[in-house]
Design an enzyme around this catalytic site. Sequence first.
Site, PDB file in Angstrom:
ATOM      1  N   GLY A 149       0.862  -0.956   0.016  1.00 22.78           N
ATOM      2  CA  GLY A 149       0.000   0.042   0.068  1.00 22.78           C
ATOM      3  C   GLY A 149       0.916   1.166   0.056  1.00 22.78           C
TER       4      GLY A 149
ATOM      5  N   GLU B  41     -12.378  -8.506   1.609  1.00 19.56           N
ATOM      6  CA  GLU B  41     -13.703  -8.461   0.532  1.00 19.56           C
ATOM      7  C   GLU B  41     -14.656  -9.461   0.801  1.00 19.56           C
ATOM      8  OE1 GLU B  41     -12.879  -6.965  -2.552  1.00 19.56           O
ATOM      9  OE2 GLU B  41     -10.972  -6.238  -1.610  1.00 19.56           O
TER      10      GLU B  41
ATOM     11  N   LYS C 240       2.591 -10.537  -4.063  1.00 20.12           N
ATOM     12  CA  LYS C 240       3.349  -9.315  -3.625  1.00 20.12           C
ATOM     13  C   LYS C 240       4.918  -9.826  -3.507  1.00 20.12           C
ATOM     14  CE  LYS C 240      -0.550  -6.963  -1.529  1.00 20.12           C
ATOM     15  NZ  LYS C 240      -1.274  -7.022  -0.301  1.00 20.12           N
TER      16      LYS C 240
ATOM     17  N   GLY D 277      -6.035   0.098   1.596  1.00 19.69           N
ATOM     18  CA  GLY D 277      -6.824   1.161   1.793  1.00 19.69           C
ATOM     19  C   GLY D 277      -6.630   2.404   0.705  1.00 19.69           C
TER      20      GLY D 277
END
Length: 431
Positions: free
Chosen positions: A134, A190, A205, A302
């Site tokens: 993020g 989710e 990742k 986010g």
Amino acid sequence: MRALRIGLLGLGQIGSAFYSLLHQKREYFEKEIGVRFDIVKVAVKHRSKKRHVSIASNILTDRAEDLIQDASLDVIVELIGGTRDARRLVSQALRAGKHVVTANKALLAEYGDEIFELANRKRRWLLFEASVGGGIPVIKALREGLVANRFDSIYSIINGTCNYILSEMTAKKTDFKDALNQAQAKGFAEADPRLDLDGVDAAHKLALLVRFAFGGKVKLKDIYCEGISRIRSEDIAFAEEFGYRVKLLAIAKKTKDGIEARVQPTLLPKDHILANVNGSFNAVLFRGDEVGDSLLYGRGAGGHPTASAIVSDLMDIALRQETRFDEDEIQMRAIRKPLRIKNISSILSRYYLRFHVVDRPGVLAGIARVLGAHRISISDVIQKERSVGNIVPLILLTHDAHERNVRNSLRQIDRSHGIQGKSQVLRIEGN
Ligand SMILES: NC(=O)c1ccc[n+]([C@@H]2O[C@H](COP(=O)([O-])OP(=O)(O)OC[C@H]3O[C@@H](n4cnc5c(N)ncnc54)[C@H](OP(=O)(O)O)[C@@H]3O)[C@@H](O)[C@H]2O)c1
């Protein structure tokens, strides 16, 4: 003033946050940094859907190709997710001579070879800071801040949903289902959280981290991937009794016969720095030959943090605009030769083993015999009296053992009399 004309693909959670950020900080970027960002067109899937941001209808389209064909755009920001449309649109954008910024780790983990190669061939920047961790500048740290290092290992917590669930299970002694419901209610997970819970998102990742830390190609299927859905509250409690916390770690280690790359729930000593990364936070612990241990910590997902990383990539492109594009050597190194990723069966680790056994003499001795025959030695045991019927949990910690031997012995133990259900096996890292 430097200026970038942007085409934005996607106006979902991240796209909306990014759109708002550019509007709210327009003056700051222009007056204090001297860069002007203009979002010229935005493509979505459903044009008439209600949006969280107010957007002029003349810049909104449901034809993503319009952005690709718009010769006035400098850069495409891809925030649609998934791999099929994203692969096509990102490739078309690069072929059309546009730079690309993406947050799409699935796309780069699966198709990184062709996309990085295409970007270099077309001499366009393909930047992806938002795809890992993020808002934490992990990729920049690897490519720039830590470039002098050869890496021994990366230990990371890079899925906020799993970290939130395991932290809740630890702190509040809730079971997996309640913790997952909590995560969903807070918007961390989710509606269909399988990519997170099965460890696949973390594997995407990790594939990127391994590429750039160790310099080479990585096939997603070579990364061992185990999720958290089989973790029971009793595992968290027993780990605690032994002085450990359970975390979903994405690990890469250099060994003399290849690189270990795996995503797995792991027991970490309670005083390990990553054992204290809680909630939806992410952290990446690099061990480099020059810096030693270096920890990056922050919000790994986010809207706001991810949009922050996207702007960092755009700023790079804006500031480099007037320099000639030479080959991106670091990106090319990441796609030239395949890295040798070790098969999970050949790794050496310590293990936490949990069985449900019939409470009668000789069962522990039987298990110990099978482990011994596979050259696995036990370092610690807990056998509980709290029985359900006649069944009690039995927990063993091992010294270093080969994964192959552990699996073979568990297959044998799980079939024997006196054992109920499937055993639990977790790896132990740290100290
Ligand atoms: N969510 C996070 O915290 C986070 C963090 C880091 C990275 N990311 C990555 O960021 C990307 C976006 O995630 P998100 O959470 O924002 O997803 P999202 O909320 O599902 O939004 C996706 C957006 O893309 C649009 N879209 C889908 N297919 C399209 C197509 N073929 N053409 C044009 N528009 C299309 C959708 O349009 P409609 O609105 O009309 O349906 C929607 O606006 C993903 O790659 C994700 O992995 C997310």
